[in-house]
Design an enzyme around this catalytic site. Structure first.
Site, PDB file in Angstrom:
ATOM      1  N   LYS A 114      -7.802  -0.693  -9.839  1.00  0.00           N
ATOM      2  CA  LYS A 114      -8.482  -1.338  -8.712  1.00  0.00           C
ATOM      3  C   LYS A 114      -9.693  -0.519  -8.268  1.00  0.00           C
ATOM      4  CE  LYS A 114      -7.637  -3.157  -4.042  1.00  0.00           C
ATOM      5  NZ  LYS A 114      -8.744  -2.490  -3.325  1.00  0.00           N
ATOM      6  N   THR A 139      -5.592   2.563  -7.372  1.00  0.00           N
ATOM      7  CA  THR A 139      -6.899   2.506  -6.718  1.00  0.00           C
ATOM      8  C   THR A 139      -7.727   3.731  -7.093  1.00  0.00           C
ATOM      9  OG1 THR A 139      -6.032   1.232  -4.859  1.00  0.00           O
ATOM     10  CG2 THR A 139      -8.081   2.427  -4.484  1.00  0.00           C
ATOM     11  N   SER A 160       0.822  -1.203   0.000  1.00  0.00           N
ATOM     12  CA  SER A 160       0.000   0.000   0.000  1.00  0.00           C
ATOM     13  C   SER A 160       0.860   1.258   0.000  1.00  0.00           C
ATOM     14  CB  SER A 160      -0.900   0.006   1.237  1.00  0.00           C
ATOM     15  OG  SER A 160      -1.570   1.249   1.388  1.00  0.00           O
ATOM     16  N   TYR A 165      -2.671   5.581  -4.747  1.00  0.00           N
ATOM     17  CA  TYR A 165      -3.956   6.274  -4.700  1.00  0.00           C
ATOM     18  C   TYR A 165      -3.979   7.445  -5.686  1.00  0.00           C
ATOM     19  CZ  TYR A 165      -5.358   3.890  -0.390  1.00  0.00           C
ATOM     20  OH  TYR A 165      -5.721   2.949   0.545  1.00  0.00           O
ATOM     21  N   HIS A 185     -13.793  -2.216  -2.444  1.00  0.00           N
ATOM     22  CA  HIS A 185     -12.891  -1.804  -1.374  1.00  0.00           C
ATOM     23  C   HIS A 185     -13.225  -2.529  -0.066  1.00  0.00           C
ATOM     24  CE1 HIS A 185      -9.788   1.484  -1.057  1.00  0.00           C
ATOM     25  NE2 HIS A 185      -9.821   1.081   0.191  1.00  0.00           N
TER      26      HIS A 185
END
Length: 378
Positions: A251, A155, A106, A129, A275
């Site tokens: 994603k 994401t 992440s 992100y 999510h």
């Protein structure tokens, strides 16, 4: 010693973790309806039982996005993984590497890309992100490429953070949150010694350049809210596709139209995901959305899936509905909190065994035979 079943790790983690950490991992958005629906809908998928099908050798190996894998399984990105065991992302990445499956780090991990790549013996996948600071994104992409990262998971279902009431109640956020977290840590001395003291530094390793080396939990919460970019569109992703030389996976796709847009962008893969029920409460489960998305894109893009997977049976269910591979989120972090890297390794092994047995009893010798024909839709 008898190993816990994959579904047992959650209860062990709940007992070992301070409440703010367990609830952050375990909880979902809003009333947690989608969180519950992910599990319930998976449980309603029935498989056929077939007999006398020559299942003497079951093969779970596959190749996804050009990578050979021993299982159609990946450890998906989970923020703050390093708070669940000492240097937790490194431990999980080692377990994944030993098992022959990918680990995806992440953006908001405790352990940096550099630490994971060095300590786990190879570069992970990287999750990124939608961030307002494009300069930071470019620098992170350059760091990742120089370390050997070749798969980027972008994401897109978090343009704004979901409303998570459990975090407000638990002390992760809200009034007097730092004091409440300290009091909870005192009540869990094993975690406090292993992670709270010996697991330092508790900074977000990939964000040190923007948050500073003295950053902590409050900085994490504030940074998320201030730096996600709600204005991004598909047109903005053209920049990312042209900037990133490796595999690009989108994603957070839950609609066939967005799946087709990912194909048009030139993405190499998509992850069908809500999510884990942590963002948009009230939407359909991943497993309910999966067949329509697979039908919409066919073989033009690699379709992966996550959300709600807790067992090898669940893996086979997702594959039967068209996913090429499955990502674990909460499941591997429960195991990490319960038993560190050894717990993650045991979970991967057990889920692989469950998937193999499930395939055998459904009459499928290899992943090529796991499709909608193994579903009992009567």
């Amino acid at each position: 010693m008898t190993l816990p079943a994959p579904t047992d790790y959650r209860d062990i983690a709940r007992r070992r973790l301070p409440r703010f950490l367990f609830d952050y991992l375990d909880g979902g958005a809003g009333a947690e309806e989608t969180l519950a629906r992910n599990r319930a809908d998976l449980g309603r998928i029935r498989l056929r039982q077939r007999v006398l099908r020559d299942i003497g050798a079951i093969d779970l190996s596959t190749e996804i996005l050009g990578e050979p894998m021993r299982l159609p399984l990946m450890l998906g990105p989970v923020g703050l993984g390093g708070m669940y065991a000492r240097r937790g992302e490194v431990q999980a990445a080692r377990a994944a590497r030993a098992a022959g499956i990918p680990f995806c780090l992440s953006t908001v991990s405790l352990c940096s890309l550099e630490e994971v790549a060095e300590q786990a013996g190879g570069a992970p996948w990287l999750q990124l992100y939608v961030i307002k600071d494009r300069g930071f994104m470019e620098r992170l992409l350059d760091r990742a490429w120089s370390l050997g990262v070749r798969t980027l998971v972008f994401t897109v279902d978090m343009p704004v953070p979901g409303i998570r009431y459990r975090d407000r109640r638990s002390g992760m956020a809200g009034p007097h949150a730092p004091l409440r977290r300290i009091m909870q840590a005192i009540a869990h001395p094993r975690w406090t010694i292993d992670v709270g003291l010996r697991g330092r530094p508790h900074q977000l390793g990939n964000l040190v350049e923007v948050l500073g080396r003295d950053s902590g939990m409050n900085d994490y919460i504030g940074w998320l809210g201030a730096n996600f970019d709600p204005s991004i569109t598909w047109a903005d992703l053209d920049w990312l596709r042209s900037r990133w030389q490796g595999k690009l996976v989108i994603k957070g796709v839950l609609d066939p139209a967005d799946a087709r847009a990912s194909v048009a962008l030139g993405a190499d893969g998509i992850i069908v995901s809500n999510h884990g029920g942590r963002q948009h409460d009230g939407v359909r489960s991943t497993v309910a959305a999966l067949p329509g998305i697979v039908d919409a894109v066919g073989d033009t893009i690699t379709v992966l899936a996550d959300s709600g997977v807790r067992s090898g049976v669940d893996i086979v269910r997702m594959l039967a509905l068209g996913a090429r591979g499955v990502l674990l989120g909460r499941a591997w972090v429960y195991a990490l909190a319960a038993g560190g890297g050894r717990g993650v390794a045991d979970l991967i092994e057990q889920m692989g065994q469950e998937a193999a047995v499930t395939m055998a009893l459904s009459g499928a010798r290899s992943l090529d035979h796991v499709d909608r024909s193994v579903l009992d839709d009567r």
